[in-house]
Design a protein around this motif. Structure first.
Motif, PDB file in Angstrom:
ATOM      1  N   HIS A   1      -5.555  17.241  -3.591  1.00 31.79           N
ATOM      2  CA  HIS A   1      -6.195  16.677  -2.454  1.00 31.79           C
ATOM      3  C   HIS A   1      -5.550  15.485  -1.993  1.00 31.79           C
ATOM      4  CE1 HIS A   1      -9.182  19.772  -2.895  1.00 31.79           C
ATOM      5  NE2 HIS A   1      -9.477  19.626  -1.863  1.00 31.79           N
ATOM      6  N   ILE A   2      -5.246  14.436  -3.025  1.00 30.76           N
ATOM      7  CA  ILE A   2      -5.083  13.190  -2.633  1.00 30.76           C
ATOM      8  C   ILE A   2      -3.522  13.040  -2.502  1.00 30.76           C
ATOM      9  CG2 ILE A   2      -5.062  10.793  -3.901  1.00 30.76           C
ATOM     10  CD1 ILE A   2      -7.477  11.684  -5.509  1.00 30.76           C
ATOM     11  N   PHE A   3      -2.702  13.661  -3.278  1.00 34.12           N
ATOM     12  CA  PHE A   3      -1.312  13.384  -2.979  1.00 34.12           C
ATOM     13  C   PHE A   3      -0.252  14.513  -2.389  1.00 34.12           C
ATOM     14  CE2 PHE A   3      -2.503  10.831  -6.801  1.00 34.12           C
ATOM     15  CZ  PHE A   3      -2.180   9.508  -6.404  1.00 34.12           C
ATOM     16  N   GLU A   4      -0.793  15.870  -2.644  1.00 30.43           N
ATOM     17  CA  GLU A   4      -0.030  16.776  -2.239  1.00 30.43           C
ATOM     18  C   GLU A   4      -0.151  17.141  -0.653  1.00 30.43           C
ATOM     19  OE1 GLU A   4      -0.086  19.972  -5.319  1.00 30.43           O
ATOM     20  OE2 GLU A   4      -0.222  18.356  -6.976  1.00 30.43           O
ATOM     21  N   GLU A   5      -1.701  17.185  -0.265  1.00 29.87           N
ATOM     22  CA  GLU A   5      -1.884  17.608   0.764  1.00 29.87           C
ATOM     23  C   GLU A   5      -1.094  17.162   2.161  1.00 29.87           C
ATOM     24  OE1 GLU A   5      -6.098  18.567   1.126  1.00 29.87           O
ATOM     25  OE2 GLU A   5      -5.503  20.208   0.098  1.00 29.87           O
ATOM     26  N   THR A   6      -0.806  17.918   3.203  1.00 31.44           N
ATOM     27  CA  THR A   6       0.188  17.480   4.197  1.00 31.44           C
ATOM     28  C   THR A   6       0.363  15.958   4.388  1.00 31.44           C
ATOM     29  OG1 THR A   6      -1.580  18.104   5.719  1.00 31.44           O
ATOM     30  CG2 THR A   6       0.327  19.692   5.429  1.00 31.44           C
ATOM     31  N   SER A   7       1.134  15.410   4.479  1.00 28.64           N
ATOM     32  CA  SER A   7       1.211  13.937   4.428  1.00 28.64           C
ATOM     33  C   SER A   7       0.653  13.423   5.762  1.00 28.64           C
ATOM     34  CB  SER A   7       2.713  13.504   4.476  1.00 28.64           C
ATOM     35  OG  SER A   7       3.464  14.321   4.103  1.00 28.64           O
ATOM     36  N   ALA A   8       0.447  14.480   6.771  1.00 28.35           N
ATOM     37  CA  ALA A   8       0.090  13.938   8.032  1.00 28.35           C
ATOM     38  C   ALA A   8      -1.381  12.791   7.820  1.00 28.35           C
ATOM     39  CB  ALA A   8      -0.391  15.139   8.871  1.00 28.35           C
ATOM     40  N   ALA A   9      -2.262  13.465   7.057  1.00 26.57           N
ATOM     41  CA  ALA A   9      -3.505  12.849   6.945  1.00 26.57           C
ATOM     42  C   ALA A   9      -3.352  11.575   6.186  1.00 26.57           C
ATOM     43  CB  ALA A   9      -4.543  13.708   5.995  1.00 26.57           C
ATOM     44  N   ALA A  10      -2.497  11.689   5.181  1.00 28.43           N
ATOM     45  CA  ALA A  10      -2.084  10.337   4.552  1.00 28.43           C
ATOM     46  C   ALA A  10      -1.439   9.325   5.204  1.00 28.43           C
ATOM     47  CB  ALA A  10      -1.212  10.728   3.021  1.00 28.43           C
ATOM     48  N   SER A  11      -0.709   9.844   5.787  1.00 25.07           N
ATOM     49  CA  SER A  11       0.233   8.597   6.581  1.00 25.07           C
ATOM     50  C   SER A  11      -0.506   8.209   7.862  1.00 25.07           C
ATOM     51  CB  SER A  11       1.404   9.189   7.346  1.00 25.07           C
ATOM     52  OG  SER A  11       1.358  10.407   7.999  1.00 25.07           O
ATOM     53  N   GLU A  12      -1.341   8.973   8.276  1.00 22.77           N
ATOM     54  CA  GLU A  12      -2.483   8.387   9.266  1.00 22.77           C
ATOM     55  C   GLU A  12      -3.431   7.466   8.646  1.00 22.77           C
ATOM     56  OE1 GLU A  12      -6.147  10.680  11.185  1.00 22.77           O
ATOM     57  OE2 GLU A  12      -4.338  11.696  11.676  1.00 22.77           O
ATOM     58  N   ALA A  13      -3.831   7.747   7.226  1.00 21.04           N
ATOM     59  CA  ALA A  13      -4.698   6.645   6.750  1.00 21.04           C
ATOM     60  C   ALA A  13      -3.833   5.581   6.414  1.00 21.04           C
ATOM     61  CB  ALA A  13      -5.079   7.375   5.347  1.00 21.04           C
ATOM     62  N   ALA A  14      -2.738   5.319   5.837  1.00 20.82           N
ATOM     63  CA  ALA A  14      -1.904   4.331   5.693  1.00 20.82           C
ATOM     64  C   ALA A  14      -1.708   3.601   6.964  1.00 20.82           C
ATOM     65  CB  ALA A  14      -0.417   4.754   5.231  1.00 20.82           C
ATOM     66  N   MET A  15      -1.671   4.185   8.171  1.00 22.37           N
ATOM     67  CA  MET A  15      -1.454   3.329   9.325  1.00 22.37           C
ATOM     68  C   MET A  15      -2.627   2.853   9.415  1.00 22.37           C
ATOM     69  SD  MET A  15       1.319   4.664  11.529  1.00 22.37           S
ATOM     70  CE  MET A  15       0.590   4.999  13.111  1.00 22.37           C
ATOM     71  N   GLU A  16      -3.972   3.464   9.376  1.00 26.22           N
ATOM     72  CA  GLU A  16      -5.085   2.778   9.504  1.00 26.22           C
ATOM     73  C   GLU A  16      -5.249   1.381   8.605  1.00 26.22           C
ATOM     74  OE1 GLU A  16      -9.202   4.261   8.695  1.00 26.22           O
ATOM     75  OE2 GLU A  16      -8.303   6.093   9.606  1.00 26.22           O
ATOM     76  N   THR A  17      -4.770   1.655   7.135  1.00 28.15           N
ATOM     77  CA  THR A  17      -4.767   0.470   6.372  1.00 28.15           C
ATOM     78  C   THR A  17      -4.178  -0.611   6.877  1.00 28.15           C
ATOM     79  OG1 THR A  17      -5.021   2.276   5.021  1.00 28.15           O
ATOM     80  CG2 THR A  17      -4.740  -0.052   4.061  1.00 28.15           C
ATOM     81  N   ALA A  18      -2.706  -0.394   7.554  1.00 30.47           N
ATOM     82  CA  ALA A  18      -1.765  -1.267   7.913  1.00 30.47           C
ATOM     83  C   ALA A  18      -2.491  -1.969   9.023  1.00 30.47           C
ATOM     84  CB  ALA A  18      -0.556  -0.597   8.486  1.00 30.47           C
ATOM     85  N   LYS A  19      -3.276  -1.400  10.032  1.00 26.51           N
ATOM     86  CA  LYS A  19      -3.763  -1.923  11.094  1.00 26.51           C
ATOM     87  C   LYS A  19      -5.072  -2.802  10.790  1.00 26.51           C
ATOM     88  CE  LYS A  19      -3.667   1.662  13.844  1.00 26.51           C
ATOM     89  NZ  LYS A  19      -4.694   2.643  14.696  1.00 26.51           N
ATOM     90  N   ALA A  20      -5.646  -2.319   9.617  1.00 29.15           N
ATOM     91  CA  ALA A  20      -7.098  -3.022   9.278  1.00 29.15           C
ATOM     92  C   ALA A  20      -6.298  -4.432   8.590  1.00 29.15           C
ATOM     93  CB  ALA A  20      -7.652  -2.496   8.318  1.00 29.15           C
TER      94      ALA A  20
ATOM     95  N   HIS B   1       0.858  -1.105  -0.091  1.00 31.54           N
ATOM     96  CA  HIS B   1      -0.106   0.175   0.088  1.00 31.54           C
ATOM     97  C   HIS B   1       1.034   1.255   0.017  1.00 31.54           C
ATOM     98  CE1 HIS B   1      -3.575  -2.250   0.401  1.00 31.54           C
ATOM     99  NE2 HIS B   1      -3.613  -2.400   1.639  1.00 31.54           N
ATOM    100  N   GLY B   2       0.208   2.163  -0.660  1.00 28.29           N
ATOM    101  CA  GLY B   2       1.181   3.579  -0.745  1.00 28.29           C
ATOM    102  C   GLY B   2       0.478   4.271   0.428  1.00 28.29           C
ATOM    103  N   PRO B   3       0.997   5.871   0.458  1.00 30.37           N
ATOM    104  CA  PRO B   3       0.589   6.701   1.206  1.00 30.37           C
ATOM    105  C   PRO B   3      -0.705   6.959   1.109  1.00 30.37           C
ATOM    106  CG  PRO B   3       2.149   7.673  -0.329  1.00 30.37           C
ATOM    107  CD  PRO B   3       2.159   6.320  -0.512  1.00 30.37           C
ATOM    108  N   SER B   4      -1.482   6.629  -0.031  1.00 23.46           N
ATOM    109  CA  SER B   4      -2.731   7.451  -0.360  1.00 23.46           C
ATOM    110  C   SER B   4      -3.450   5.941  -0.852  1.00 23.46           C
ATOM    111  CB  SER B   4      -2.890   8.263  -1.304  1.00 23.46           C
ATOM    112  OG  SER B   4      -4.135   8.217  -2.004  1.00 23.46           O
ATOM    113  N   TYR B   5      -5.007   6.147  -0.801  1.00 20.25           N
ATOM    114  CA  TYR B   5      -5.805   5.031  -1.413  1.00 20.25           C
ATOM    115  C   TYR B   5      -5.571   4.925  -2.783  1.00 20.25           C
ATOM    116  CZ  TYR B   5      -8.319   5.673   3.011  1.00 20.25           C
ATOM    117  OH  TYR B   5      -8.799   6.021   4.469  1.00 20.25           O
ATOM    118  N   PHE B   6      -5.226   6.174  -3.236  1.00 17.85           N
ATOM    119  CA  PHE B   6      -4.981   5.919  -4.694  1.00 17.85           C
ATOM    120  C   PHE B   6      -3.547   6.101  -5.210  1.00 17.85           C
ATOM    121  CE2 PHE B   6      -9.126   8.029  -4.744  1.00 17.85           C
ATOM    122  CZ  PHE B   6      -9.778   7.099  -5.534  1.00 17.85           C
TER     123      PHE B   6
END
Ligand code: ASP
Ligand code: MG
Length: 467
Positions: free
Chosen positions: A448-467, A302-307
């Protein structure tokens, strides 16, 4: 062992070939095998030779062959010393005599067979592979040329023959491992092959990537590296979004989907033999070898974003056809697609609802003439000047809220959506917008998907990793 493929620009002159040697040298412990394209532009020149000869214009055809010889003489004289230089020139002249004989035969017939055309196109890779092997030895990398025509076995179709995996594997496994055991770097021309009866064939234009994948699969390579002039695959076209980022890893299916929607990635279909054997393929930049590239593999992390990426395909038109009430919908759809096929139009996106079908096809105003034919089926609306935006990412599968996020971004930007398709495999979301809105659409999504502060993105990636 690993397979390293270098495209035409990576071997275009002595400077480029020296750069190739400097990329290969630190990898010798991994037992590299090299697949090289013809020197940049040579295959196009050989197409001209074939065309001129088939029109009987032999002297012009021979002039081009002479220019091709000149490029190899120049590059070799800048890299080789005696006796290697004379040995290379002797080999070059043998091949040039063969090409001259072929051109003369074609010119005397004033026509060309598909087999002769393929044969003419193979000289570029034949020469470049012999040159690169000689240059490597001169630069202190023990290397040996291996004739791909004797190793890659295909059917006898021209101009793009289909490889026969079993005899190809047998021949490669017989010839290559002893070379590797002697610590030699085997150098093969990509693209060229021959049929079981020995007729020279090619894998079709751009076929060197395919050669690399076939060879890697046959020899069980641990990795295939495709060295080109771009640093891997980016999150979108950098001319549209200067902040496009390099994708470190992408799945084969994602890359295929991107290629379908116009992204300038190498054609993933050519990598199928590697993917089937679960061999990772790295796309790297020979002009910036330290930059890192993109790894294409059967299953990607998985990358940093869903897309993973956004592709844009321009030059699209949409036909919307409303079937009359009395016509059965099956027959209506059947007739609609038959008509499109008759005109060699492939539907990029289809949306069917009740008795109305919208089809997005490649092409513009010139397709307006189809309207009258489609009117035989029902009421027709024709909209040219459209574009398809395609977001790809395997990580969207089964995730709620993806569509609302994507279309929310479009709505906020005031962009009207004309058609929507979400693949049943759920690895992409595609939609049609007016061409005038296309760049803005991609820019807003990318931001929105790739440039916005990576904080949200890495949070999402963490969530995915946990799931
Ligand atoms: N030289 C061939 C071509 O230009 C094959 C390749 O480069 O992949 O099509
Ligand atoms: Mg190429």
């Amino acid at each position: 062992m690993i397979v390293m493929k270098f495209g035409g620009t990576s071997v275009q002159d002595s400077t480029a070939i020296r750069r190739v040697a400097s990329i290969v040298a630190p990898r010798l412990a991994e037992q590299p095998l090299l697949v090289v394209s013809a020197m940049g532009g040579v295959t196009d020149k050989l197409v001209q030779v074939a065309d001129l000869a088939s029109r009987g214009e032999l002297s012009q055809a021979l002039e081009i062959l002479e220019a091709i010889r000149g490029r190899h003489i120049l590059a070799s004289s800048e890299m080789l010393v005696e006796p290697a230089l004379s040995a290379f020139v002797a080999e070059l002249d043998t091949r040039m005599a063969e090409a001259t004989k072929l051109a003369t035969e074609i010119a005397s017939q004033k026509s060309i067979t598909p087999a002769q055309h393929s044969y003419m196109l193979t000289f570029g890779e034949l020469l470049s592979s012999v040159l690169v092997a000689a240059a490597f030895n001169g630069l202190g990398i023990p290397a040996a040329h291996a004739d791909a025509r004797k190793l890659i076995v295909t059917d006898a179709h021209h101009p793009a023959a289909a490889p026969l995996p079993a005899p190809t594997r047998a021949r490669l496994q017989e010839v290559i491992p002893p070379m590797l055991a002697q610590n030699l770097v085997p150098v093969l021309g990509g693209f060229i092959a021959s049929s079981e009866s020995g007729e020279v064939t090619t894998l079709g234009r751009g076929g060197s990537d395919y050669s690399a994948a076939l060879i890697g699969a046959a020899l069980g390579a641990s990795r295939i590296e495709i060295w080109t002039d771009v640093s891997g695959i980016l999150t979108t076209d950098p001319r549209i979004c200067p902040k496009a980022q390099r994708i470190s890893e992408i799945s084969f299916h994602e890359a295929t989907e991107l290629a379908c929607f116009g992204a300038k990635v190498l054609h993933p279909a050519t990598l199928l033999p590697a993917v089937e054997h679960d061999i990772p393929v790295a796309v790297l930049n020979s002009h910036k070898p330290t930059e890192g590239g993109t790894i294409i593999r059967a299953t990607a992390a998985h990358g940093p974003s869903y897309f993973r990426a956004i592709a844009l395909k321009r030059n699209i038109s949409v036909f919307t056809v409303r079937a009359p009430r009395h016509m059965g919908s099956l027959r209506f759809l059947d007739d609609l697609f038959s008509l499109l096929r008759w005109h060699h139009l492939q539907s990029e996106i289809v949306a069917i609802s009740g008795a109305t079908a919208s089809v997005a096809v490649e092409g513009n105003h010139e397709l307006a003439k189809l309207t009258s034919e489609l009117q035989a089926l029902g009421e027709v609306e024709f909209q040219p000047n459209m574009a398809i935006v395609c977001l790809v990412g395997e990580n969207i599968r089964g995730r709620c809220g993806i569509a609302s996020e994507v279309f929310g971004i479009q709505a906020a930007a005031g962009i009207n959506i004309h058609m929507i398709a979400q693949g049943s495999s759920e690895i992409s979301v595609s939609f049609v917008v007016e061409e005038k809105d296309a760049v803005k659409s991609v820019q807003q999504l990318h931001r929105h998907i790739f440039e916005e502060t990576s904080a949200a993105a890495s949070e999402a990636a963490m969530e995915t990793a946990k799931a």
